[in-house]
Design a protein around this motif. Structure first.
Motif, PDB file in Angstrom:
ATOM      1  N   ILE A   1       0.945  -1.210  -0.068  1.00 16.71           N
ATOM      2  CA  ILE A   1      -0.022  -0.013   0.416  1.00 16.71           C
ATOM      3  C   ILE A   1       0.364   0.882  -0.022  1.00 16.71           C
ATOM      4  CG2 ILE A   1      -1.842   1.161   1.772  1.00 16.71           C
ATOM      5  CD1 ILE A   1      -3.019  -1.472   1.945  1.00 16.71           C
ATOM      6  N   LEU A   2       2.300   1.068   0.602  1.00  9.61           N
ATOM      7  CA  LEU A   2       2.715   2.709   0.782  1.00  9.61           C
ATOM      8  C   LEU A   2       3.417   2.393  -0.226  1.00  9.61           C
ATOM      9  CD1 LEU A   2       4.427   2.150   4.936  1.00  9.61           C
ATOM     10  CD2 LEU A   2       2.435   4.402   3.644  1.00  9.61           C
ATOM     11  N   GLU A   3       4.256   1.785  -0.904  1.00 12.28           N
ATOM     12  CA  GLU A   3       4.575   1.274  -2.683  1.00 12.28           C
ATOM     13  C   GLU A   3       3.769   2.495  -3.844  1.00 12.28           C
ATOM     14  OE1 GLU A   3       5.488  -1.421  -5.762  1.00 12.28           O
ATOM     15  OE2 GLU A   3       6.657  -2.208  -3.862  1.00 12.28           O
ATOM     16  N   SER A   4       2.520   1.607  -2.630  1.00  7.62           N
ATOM     17  CA  SER A   4       1.041   2.128  -4.292  1.00  7.62           C
ATOM     18  C   SER A   4       1.425   3.812  -4.383  1.00  7.62           C
ATOM     19  CB  SER A   4      -0.312   1.677  -4.583  1.00  7.62           C
ATOM     20  OG  SER A   4       0.454   0.203  -4.608  1.00  7.62           O
ATOM     21  N   PHE A   5       0.777   4.017  -3.033  1.00  5.32           N
ATOM     22  CA  PHE A   5       0.534   5.406  -2.687  1.00  5.32           C
ATOM     23  C   PHE A   5       2.152   6.576  -3.001  1.00  5.32           C
ATOM     24  CE2 PHE A   5      -2.416   4.733   0.730  1.00  5.32           C
ATOM     25  CZ  PHE A   5      -3.957   5.514   0.528  1.00  5.32           C
ATOM     26  N   GLY A   6       3.203   5.799  -2.953  1.00  5.70           N
ATOM     27  CA  GLY A   6       4.109   6.297  -3.300  1.00  5.70           C
ATOM     28  C   GLY A   6       4.237   6.767  -5.134  1.00  5.70           C
ATOM     29  N   LYS A   7       3.019   5.910  -5.419  1.00  9.32           N
ATOM     30  CA  LYS A   7       3.611   6.363  -6.849  1.00  9.32           C
ATOM     31  C   LYS A   7       2.577   7.186  -7.336  1.00  9.32           C
ATOM     32  CE  LYS A   7       5.904   1.768  -8.259  1.00  9.32           C
ATOM     33  NZ  LYS A   7       5.640   0.706  -8.969  1.00  9.32           N
ATOM     34  N   LEU A   8       1.377   6.747  -6.766  1.00  9.70           N
ATOM     35  CA  LEU A   8      -0.002   7.907  -6.979  1.00  9.70           C
ATOM     36  C   LEU A   8       0.644   9.166  -6.556  1.00  9.70           C
ATOM     37  CD1 LEU A   8      -2.930   6.013  -5.550  1.00  9.70           C
ATOM     38  CD2 LEU A   8      -2.194   6.227  -7.564  1.00  9.70           C
ATOM     39  N   ILE A   9       1.256   9.520  -5.858  1.00 17.37           N
ATOM     40  CA  ILE A   9       1.474  10.604  -5.317  1.00 17.37           C
ATOM     41  C   ILE A   9       1.830  11.483  -5.889  1.00 17.37           C
ATOM     42  CG2 ILE A   9       2.504  12.427  -3.324  1.00 17.37           C
ATOM     43  CD1 ILE A   9       1.396  10.584  -1.076  1.00 17.37           C
ATOM     44  N   GLY A  10       2.964  11.093  -6.867  1.00 14.88           N
ATOM     45  CA  GLY A  10       4.332  11.080  -7.968  1.00 14.88           C
ATOM     46  C   GLY A  10       4.117  11.838  -8.964  1.00 14.88           C
ATOM     47  N   LYS A  11       2.289  10.822  -9.326  1.00 13.79           N
ATOM     48  CA  LYS A  11       1.377  11.034 -10.264  1.00 13.79           C
ATOM     49  C   LYS A  11       0.779  11.947 -10.422  1.00 13.79           C
ATOM     50  CE  LYS A  11       1.967   6.674 -12.753  1.00 13.79           C
ATOM     51  NZ  LYS A  11       2.573   6.828 -13.441  1.00 13.79           N
ATOM     52  N   GLN A  12       0.278  11.776  -9.366  1.00 11.98           N
ATOM     53  CA  GLN A  12      -0.333  13.289  -8.648  1.00 11.98           C
ATOM     54  C   GLN A  12       0.297  14.938  -8.483  1.00 11.98           C
ATOM     55  OE1 GLN A  12      -3.901  10.763  -6.748  1.00 11.98           O
ATOM     56  NE2 GLN A  12      -2.258  11.894  -4.631  1.00 11.98           N
ATOM     57  N   ARG A  13       1.466  14.679  -7.669  1.00 14.01           N
ATOM     58  CA  ARG A  13       1.748  15.724  -7.984  1.00 14.01           C
ATOM     59  C   ARG A  13       1.982  16.325 -10.028  1.00 14.01           C
ATOM     60  NH1 ARG A  13       3.687  16.784  -2.713  1.00 14.01           N
ATOM     61  NH2 ARG A  13       4.015  15.310  -1.497  1.00 14.01           N
ATOM     62  N   ASN A  14       2.712  15.157 -10.572  1.00 17.56           N
ATOM     63  CA  ASN A  14       3.170  15.849 -11.486  1.00 17.56           C
ATOM     64  C   ASN A  14       1.650  16.543 -12.987  1.00 17.56           C
ATOM     65  OD1 ASN A  14       4.719  15.763 -14.591  1.00 17.56           O
ATOM     66  ND2 ASN A  14       2.860  14.328 -14.644  1.00 17.56           N
ATOM     67  N   LEU A  15       0.799  15.970 -12.249  1.00 16.62           N
ATOM     68  CA  LEU A  15      -0.832  16.232 -12.911  1.00 16.62           C
ATOM     69  C   LEU A  15      -0.599  17.433 -12.025  1.00 16.62           C
ATOM     70  CD1 LEU A  15      -2.964  13.123 -12.726  1.00 16.62           C
ATOM     71  CD2 LEU A  15      -3.015  15.029 -14.362  1.00 16.62           C
TER      72      LEU A  15
ATOM     73  N   ASN B   1       0.704  20.350 -11.648  1.00 17.92           N
ATOM     74  CA  ASN B   1       1.878  21.388 -11.979  1.00 17.92           C
ATOM     75  C   ASN B   1       1.497  20.716 -13.275  1.00 17.92           C
ATOM     76  OD1 ASN B   1       3.873  21.375 -10.781  1.00 17.92           O
ATOM     77  ND2 ASN B   1       5.047  19.916 -10.747  1.00 17.92           N
ATOM     78  N   LEU B   2       1.056  19.725 -14.441  1.00 16.94           N
ATOM     79  CA  LEU B   2       0.376  20.160 -15.927  1.00 16.94           C
ATOM     80  C   LEU B   2      -1.058  21.076 -15.757  1.00 16.94           C
ATOM     81  CD1 LEU B   2       0.727  16.618 -16.838  1.00 16.94           C
ATOM     82  CD2 LEU B   2       1.700  18.563 -17.804  1.00 16.94           C
ATOM     83  N   ALA B   3      -1.884  20.669 -14.722  1.00 19.80           N
ATOM     84  CA  ALA B   3      -3.081  21.740 -14.529  1.00 19.80           C
ATOM     85  C   ALA B   3      -3.009  23.136 -14.476  1.00 19.80           C
ATOM     86  CB  ALA B   3      -3.489  20.285 -13.540  1.00 19.80           C
ATOM     87  N   GLY B   4      -2.519  23.284 -13.607  1.00 19.78           N
ATOM     88  CA  GLY B   4      -1.239  24.103 -13.045  1.00 19.78           C
ATOM     89  C   GLY B   4      -1.525  25.433 -14.821  1.00 19.78           C
ATOM     90  N   ASP B   5      -0.218  24.472 -15.444  1.00 19.04           N
ATOM     91  CA  ASP B   5      -0.047  25.532 -16.677  1.00 19.04           C
ATOM     92  C   ASP B   5      -1.011  25.723 -17.730  1.00 19.04           C
ATOM     93  OD1 ASP B   5       2.779  25.755 -15.797  1.00 19.04           O
ATOM     94  OD2 ASP B   5       3.580  23.293 -16.798  1.00 19.04           O
ATOM     95  N   ALA B   6      -1.871  24.172 -17.536  1.00 12.93           N
ATOM     96  CA  ALA B   6      -3.051  25.075 -18.279  1.00 12.93           C
ATOM     97  C   ALA B   6      -4.535  25.411 -17.492  1.00 12.93           C
ATOM     98  CB  ALA B   6      -3.651  23.102 -18.115  1.00 12.93           C
ATOM     99  N   ASP B   7      -4.284  26.541 -16.561  1.00 19.06           N
ATOM    100  CA  ASP B   7      -5.359  27.280 -15.155  1.00 19.06           C
ATOM    101  C   ASP B   7      -6.326  26.287 -15.677  1.00 19.06           C
ATOM    102  OD1 ASP B   7      -3.381  29.538 -15.735  1.00 19.06           O
ATOM    103  OD2 ASP B   7      -3.784  29.253 -18.025  1.00 19.06           O
TER     104      ASP B   7
END
Length: 157
Positions: A107-121, A123-129
């Motif tokens: 579960i902790l390993e999976s959350f690590g992957k999700l949180i990383g992907k969400q941080r990337n999103l 940034n992408l969402a911020g750039d797209a307003d």
């Protein structure tokens, strides 16, 4: 620059929808893994972990729906085939896990992957307003960071 029906750049929302579908795929596999942990858990912490895993998969199911609906809100189609989820997910499928410690580590390993992907999103969402996706990802990250701390504490880390 062409805008979609909610006033966002169409080219940028295409990239956002793709990243959201990637996230959706990871959530779906994570959800199925946690269902399996819930069903198969054994041992002295059965009652506590059985309940925690149910709480977690209920939350994951809500987020799965929100992510798919966000893709639709951006004017795109959410991924909806299990084969697509398996192809795209970086979270591996886990089978026959009955040990509580192993399940929590997964579960902790999976959350690590999700949180990383969400941080990337984020940034992408911020750039797209795209404030809607920013708010969603921000909420998920803050909730999950606390959850990670609690699961790590359970493991004595």
């Amino acid at each position: 620059m062409a805008k979609n029906f909610i006033g966002l750049d169409q080219a940028k929302t295409g990239g956002l929808a793709d990243a959201l579908n990637d996230l959706l795929s990871n959530y779906q596999i994570f959800y199925m893994n946690v269902r399996g942990y819930h069903w198969n858990i054994k041992g002295e912490n059965f009652f506590e972990l059985h309940a925690k895993f149910e709480e977690l998969y209920d939350d994951l199911l809500l987020k799965i729906d929100e992510i798919a609906e966000r893709v639709l809100t951006l004017g795109h189609r959410p991924a909806h085939a299990y084969s697509t989820y398996m192809e795209r997910s970086e979270i591996p499928e886990r089978k026959d896990v009955s040990d509580g410690r192993e399940a929590v580590e997964n579960i902790l390993e999976s959350f690590g992957k999700l949180i990383g992907k969400q941080r990337n999103l984020l940034n992408l969402a911020g750039d797209a307003d795209d404030e809607g996706t920013v708010a969603l990802m921000s909420d998920y990250i803050s909730q999950q960071e606390k959850t990670v701390w609690m699961y790590r504490s359970y493991l004595g880390q």
